[in-house]
Design a protein around this motif. Structure first.
Motif, PDB file in Angstrom:
ATOM      1  N   GLY A   1       0.834  -1.191   0.000  1.00  0.00           N
ATOM      2  CA  GLY A   1       0.000   0.000   0.000  1.00  0.00           C
ATOM      3  C   GLY A   1       0.869   1.242   0.000  1.00  0.00           C
ATOM      4  O   GLY A   1       2.092   1.177   0.178  1.00  0.00           O
ATOM      5  N   SER A   2       0.254   2.391  -0.200  1.00  0.00           N
ATOM      6  CA  SER A   2       1.013   3.633  -0.240  1.00  0.00           C
ATOM      7  C   SER A   2       1.345   4.114   1.170  1.00  0.00           C
ATOM      8  O   SER A   2       0.484   4.164   2.048  1.00  0.00           O
ATOM      9  CB  SER A   2       0.236   4.720  -0.973  1.00  0.00           C
ATOM     10  OG  SER A   2       0.911   5.964  -0.892  1.00  0.00           O
ATOM     11  N   ALA A   3       2.617   4.472   1.368  1.00  0.00           N
ATOM     12  CA  ALA A   3       3.045   5.029   2.655  1.00  0.00           C
ATOM     13  C   ALA A   3       2.783   6.523   2.735  1.00  0.00           C
ATOM     14  O   ALA A   3       3.096   7.151   3.749  1.00  0.00           O
ATOM     15  CB  ALA A   3       4.527   4.733   2.878  1.00  0.00           C
ATOM     16  N   GLY A   4       2.229   7.102   1.660  1.00  0.00           N
ATOM     17  CA  GLY A   4       1.855   8.508   1.704  1.00  0.00           C
ATOM     18  C   GLY A   4       2.754   9.423   0.907  1.00  0.00           C
ATOM     19  O   GLY A   4       3.630   8.974   0.162  1.00  0.00           O
ATOM     20  N   PRO A   5       2.549  10.737   1.051  1.00  0.00           N
ATOM     21  CA  PRO A   5       3.332  11.728   0.309  1.00  0.00           C
ATOM     22  C   PRO A   5       4.759  11.837   0.828  1.00  0.00           C
ATOM     23  O   PRO A   5       5.124  11.200   1.824  1.00  0.00           O
ATOM     24  CB  PRO A   5       2.548  13.019   0.542  1.00  0.00           C
ATOM     25  CG  PRO A   5       1.895  12.813   1.877  1.00  0.00           C
ATOM     26  CD  PRO A   5       1.550  11.352   1.930  1.00  0.00           C
TER      27      PRO A   5
ATOM     28  N   LYS B   1       8.303  19.469  -7.672  1.00  0.00           N
ATOM     29  CA  LYS B   1       6.887  19.252  -7.959  1.00  0.00           C
ATOM     30  C   LYS B   1       6.556  17.792  -7.739  1.00  0.00           C
ATOM     31  O   LYS B   1       7.296  16.905  -8.132  1.00  0.00           O
ATOM     32  CB  LYS B   1       6.561  19.647  -9.400  1.00  0.00           C
ATOM     33  CG  LYS B   1       6.621  21.139  -9.665  1.00  0.00           C
ATOM     34  CD  LYS B   1       6.119  21.483 -11.069  1.00  0.00           C
ATOM     35  CE  LYS B   1       6.105  22.987 -11.305  1.00  0.00           C
ATOM     36  NZ  LYS B   1       5.570  23.339 -12.633  1.00  0.00           N
ATOM     37  N   GLY B   2       5.421  17.553  -7.077  1.00  0.00           N
ATOM     38  CA  GLY B   2       4.993  16.187  -6.837  1.00  0.00           C
ATOM     39  C   GLY B   2       4.111  16.110  -5.611  1.00  0.00           C
ATOM     40  O   GLY B   2       3.701  17.128  -5.053  1.00  0.00           O
ATOM     41  N   SER B   3       3.826  14.895  -5.179  1.00  0.00           N
ATOM     42  CA  SER B   3       2.991  14.677  -4.004  1.00  0.00           C
ATOM     43  C   SER B   3       3.857  14.850  -2.751  1.00  0.00           C
ATOM     44  O   SER B   3       4.503  13.914  -2.294  1.00  0.00           O
ATOM     45  CB  SER B   3       2.374  13.276  -4.045  1.00  0.00           C
ATOM     46  OG  SER B   3       1.583  13.045  -2.911  1.00  0.00           O
ATOM     47  N   ILE B   4       3.853  16.053  -2.204  1.00  0.00           N
ATOM     48  CA  ILE B   4       4.717  16.401  -1.073  1.00  0.00           C
ATOM     49  C   ILE B   4       3.967  16.285   0.245  1.00  0.00           C
ATOM     50  O   ILE B   4       4.503  15.815   1.246  1.00  0.00           O
ATOM     51  CB  ILE B   4       5.291  17.816  -1.251  1.00  0.00           C
ATOM     52  CG1 ILE B   4       6.073  17.897  -2.569  1.00  0.00           C
ATOM     53  CG2 ILE B   4       6.188  18.192  -0.067  1.00  0.00           C
ATOM     54  CD1 ILE B   4       6.459  19.303  -2.974  1.00  0.00           C
ATOM     55  N   ILE B   5       2.722  16.738   0.269  1.00  0.00           N
ATOM     56  CA  ILE B   5       1.878  16.591   1.453  1.00  0.00           C
ATOM     57  C   ILE B   5       0.575  15.937   1.031  1.00  0.00           C
ATOM     58  O   ILE B   5       0.332  15.725  -0.157  1.00  0.00           O
ATOM     59  CB  ILE B   5       1.603  17.946   2.153  1.00  0.00           C
ATOM     60  CG1 ILE B   5       0.907  18.931   1.195  1.00  0.00           C
ATOM     61  CG2 ILE B   5       2.887  18.544   2.692  1.00  0.00           C
ATOM     62  CD1 ILE B   5       0.511  20.227   1.855  1.00  0.00           C
ATOM     63  N   ASP B   6      -0.281  15.605   2.007  1.00  0.00           N
ATOM     64  CA  ASP B   6      -1.544  14.931   1.713  1.00  0.00           C
ATOM     65  C   ASP B   6      -2.347  15.706   0.685  1.00  0.00           C
ATOM     66  O   ASP B   6      -2.450  16.933   0.750  1.00  0.00           O
ATOM     67  CB  ASP B   6      -2.374  14.771   2.992  1.00  0.00           C
ATOM     68  CG  ASP B   6      -1.744  13.765   3.948  1.00  0.00           C
ATOM     69  OD1 ASP B   6      -1.381  12.684   3.478  1.00  0.00           O
ATOM     70  OD2 ASP B   6      -1.614  14.074   5.132  1.00  0.00           O
ATOM     71  N   SER B   7      -2.949  14.979  -0.252  1.00  0.00           N
ATOM     72  CA  SER B   7      -3.682  15.612  -1.356  1.00  0.00           C
ATOM     73  C   SER B   7      -5.151  15.840  -1.048  1.00  0.00           C
ATOM     74  O   SER B   7      -5.926  16.158  -1.927  1.00  0.00           O
ATOM     75  CB  SER B   7      -3.561  14.748  -2.618  1.00  0.00           C
ATOM     76  OG  SER B   7      -4.047  13.447  -2.386  1.00  0.00           O
ATOM     77  N   ASP B   8      -5.547  15.662   0.214  1.00  0.00           N
ATOM     78  CA  ASP B   8      -6.946  15.861   0.600  1.00  0.00           C
ATOM     79  C   ASP B   8      -7.217  17.341   0.836  1.00  0.00           C
ATOM     80  O   ASP B   8      -7.399  17.798   1.944  1.00  0.00           O
ATOM     81  CB  ASP B   8      -7.249  15.058   1.860  1.00  0.00           C
ATOM     82  CG  ASP B   8      -8.732  15.063   2.186  1.00  0.00           C
ATOM     83  OD1 ASP B   8      -9.517  15.496   1.326  1.00  0.00           O
ATOM     84  OD2 ASP B   8      -9.094  14.640   3.292  1.00  0.00           O
ATOM     85  N   ILE B   9      -7.206  18.112  -0.261  1.00  0.00           N
ATOM     86  CA  ILE B   9      -7.411  19.549  -0.172  1.00  0.00           C
ATOM     87  C   ILE B   9      -8.388  20.003  -1.250  1.00  0.00           C
ATOM     88  O   ILE B   9      -8.852  19.212  -2.056  1.00  0.00           O
ATOM     89  CB  ILE B   9      -6.077  20.320  -0.343  1.00  0.00           C
ATOM     90  CG1 ILE B   9      -5.519  20.072  -1.743  1.00  0.00           C
ATOM     91  CG2 ILE B   9      -5.078  19.944   0.704  1.00  0.00           C
ATOM     92  CD1 ILE B   9      -4.521  21.079  -2.164  1.00  0.00           C
ATOM     93  N   CYS B  10      -8.668  21.280  -1.259  1.00  0.00           N
ATOM     94  CA  CYS B  10      -9.584  21.829  -2.251  1.00  0.00           C
ATOM     95  C   CYS B  10      -8.874  21.970  -3.599  1.00  0.00           C
ATOM     96  O   CYS B  10      -7.682  22.237  -3.672  1.00  0.00           O
ATOM     97  CB  CYS B  10     -10.089  23.192  -1.781  1.00  0.00           C
ATOM     98  SG  CYS B  10     -10.672  23.169  -0.065  1.00  0.00           S
TER      99      CYS B  10
ATOM    100  N   LEU C   1      -0.088  22.919  -3.525  1.00  0.00           N
ATOM    101  CA  LEU C   1       0.266  21.653  -2.883  1.00  0.00           C
ATOM    102  C   LEU C   1       1.441  20.991  -3.586  1.00  0.00           C
ATOM    103  O   LEU C   1       2.360  20.484  -2.956  1.00  0.00           O
ATOM    104  CB  LEU C   1      -0.940  20.716  -2.895  1.00  0.00           C
ATOM    105  CG  LEU C   1      -0.687  19.283  -2.438  1.00  0.00           C
ATOM    106  CD1 LEU C   1      -0.587  19.226  -0.932  1.00  0.00           C
ATOM    107  CD2 LEU C   1      -1.781  18.361  -2.921  1.00  0.00           C
ATOM    108  N   TYR C   2       1.415  20.973  -4.911  1.00  0.00           N
ATOM    109  CA  TYR C   2       2.363  20.176  -5.669  1.00  0.00           C
ATOM    110  C   TYR C   2       3.630  20.923  -6.078  1.00  0.00           C
ATOM    111  O   TYR C   2       4.521  20.325  -6.665  1.00  0.00           O
ATOM    112  CB  TYR C   2       1.685  19.619  -6.921  1.00  0.00           C
ATOM    113  CG  TYR C   2       0.747  18.475  -6.620  1.00  0.00           C
ATOM    114  CD1 TYR C   2       1.251  17.204  -6.327  1.00  0.00           C
ATOM    115  CD2 TYR C   2      -0.624  18.649  -6.604  1.00  0.00           C
ATOM    116  CE1 TYR C   2       0.405  16.150  -6.033  1.00  0.00           C
ATOM    117  CE2 TYR C   2      -1.478  17.596  -6.317  1.00  0.00           C
ATOM    118  CZ  TYR C   2      -0.954  16.347  -6.040  1.00  0.00           C
ATOM    119  OH  TYR C   2      -1.805  15.310  -5.741  1.00  0.00           O
ATOM    120  N   THR C   3       3.740  22.202  -5.808  1.00  0.00           N
ATOM    121  CA  THR C   3       4.927  22.947  -6.200  1.00  0.00           C
ATOM    122  C   THR C   3       5.535  23.633  -4.990  1.00  0.00           C
ATOM    123  O   THR C   3       4.917  24.524  -4.399  1.00  0.00           O
ATOM    124  CB  THR C   3       4.576  24.005  -7.276  1.00  0.00           C
ATOM    125  OG1 THR C   3       3.935  23.359  -8.380  1.00  0.00           O
ATOM    126  CG2 THR C   3       5.841  24.705  -7.759  1.00  0.00           C
TER     127      THR C   3
END
Length: 301
Positions: free
Chosen positions: A22-26, A141-150, A157-159
């Motif tokens: 499973g994914s360990a997250g950002p 650029k990428g999944s740095i923190i949780d993507s559960d945002i608006c 988030l990604y930059t």
């Protein structure tokens, strides 16, 4: 089955067990458990010549540009990736001369010694989450923190700048939290210290059972739940108490919804507010009254 045996006979380096993880997250979350987090440059590949196929890239020799977390005395390290059945990226992911910020684990010796020269003095890279991000002009650029945002905040988030990422690695919790609500202004769904009922959630559940005349024995095998949304303000007061829009609630529990809302309204000043690193913050909660779990064990249930 005979085809699998035939494959192994013809191609003995193949391990038919696929990677499953499973994914360990950002990135900031995976950095918390990394042995070494560093900025590296890909110098050249570690290539293994195989008897039954063309040579295979199994790792990279990487120059350490800067260590962001952990310790390493070597200026060049060996990083190993996938050889066909590991939960790691293929080495072709990292072109020669490119620069990356990377979360690394300790390497390990494989039983299939004909496939790799990896040892515990080396490093490995996982593919089960965001463990590596490219750097271009000091921008990541990428999944740095949780993507559960608006959605409107996606680019933010990604930059990230390299300096901001360094700060995030030193104090990841500060950047992983809080998570903002997209439905309410200046309201959050997750903070470092979530709000709670002053006397504990078990006391609240018991009070609801008592005040709503719920008979625990009757609900021993009841699988329904009630979901109530409300905001815990900075001073601990509840506002916006209502039936949750995001959860389906069956007719069998509808008669308890309004009385439960009325009871929570009467208890609106009995809450401890949420805080983010000591600062009170407005948090939206969804309270779940699970009949099966809460009533289990009550009155011999």
């Amino acid at each position: 089955m005979r085809y699998a045996i035939l494959l192994i006979m013809i191609f003995p380096w193949i391990n038919l067990e696929a990677c499953d993880c499973g994914s360990a997250g950002p990135f900031l979350k995976t950095s918390k458990k990394a042995k070494l987090t560093a900025i590296i440059r890909v110098n050249n590949y570690i290539v293994k010549n195989l008897q039954y196929r063309d040579s295979m890239k199994v790792g990279i020799n990487a120059e350490i540009i800067e260590i962001l977390k952990g310790k390493e005395v070597k200026t060049e390290i060996r990083i190993f990736g996938d050889k066909g059945n590991l939960c790691r990226p293929y080495i072709e992911t990292f072109p020669l001369g490119t620069t990356w910020v990377i979360n690394l684990s300790q390497g390990w010796e494989h039983e299939e010694s004909n496939l790799t020269t990896e040892s515990e003095d080396d490093y490995s890279i996982s593919n089960c989450g965001e463990y590596f991000l490219p750097i271009e002009n000091k921008v990541i650029k990428g999944s740095i923190i949780d993507s559960d945002i608006c959605w409107e905040e996606t680019e933010k988030l990604y930059t990230w700048s390299l300096n901001k990422l360094k700060k995030g690695i030193k104090n990841p919790e500060k950047y992983l939290l809080p998570q903002k609500s997209c439905s309410y202004e200046d309201t959050y769904i997750k903070v470092s210290q979530m709000p709670t009922f002053k006397y504990g959630i078990d006391s609240l559940n018991n009070l609801i059972i008592e005040q709503l005349n719920i008979e625990p024995k009757r609900f021993k095998k009841y699988t329904e739940s009630i979901y109530i949304d409300f905001i815990v303000e900075k001073n601990g007061t509840l506002t916006g108490i209502k039936e949750s829009d995001s959860k389906y609630q069956t007719e069998s529990v509808e008669k308890y919804i309004n009385p439960m809302i009325d009871l929570l309204t009467n208890l609106k000043n009995q809450w401890i507010p949420g805080k983010h690193f000591g600062k009170p913050i407005r948090v939206i909660l969804t309270y779940k009254f699970d009949f099966l779990e809460i009533c289990k064990g009550k009155n011999g249930g």
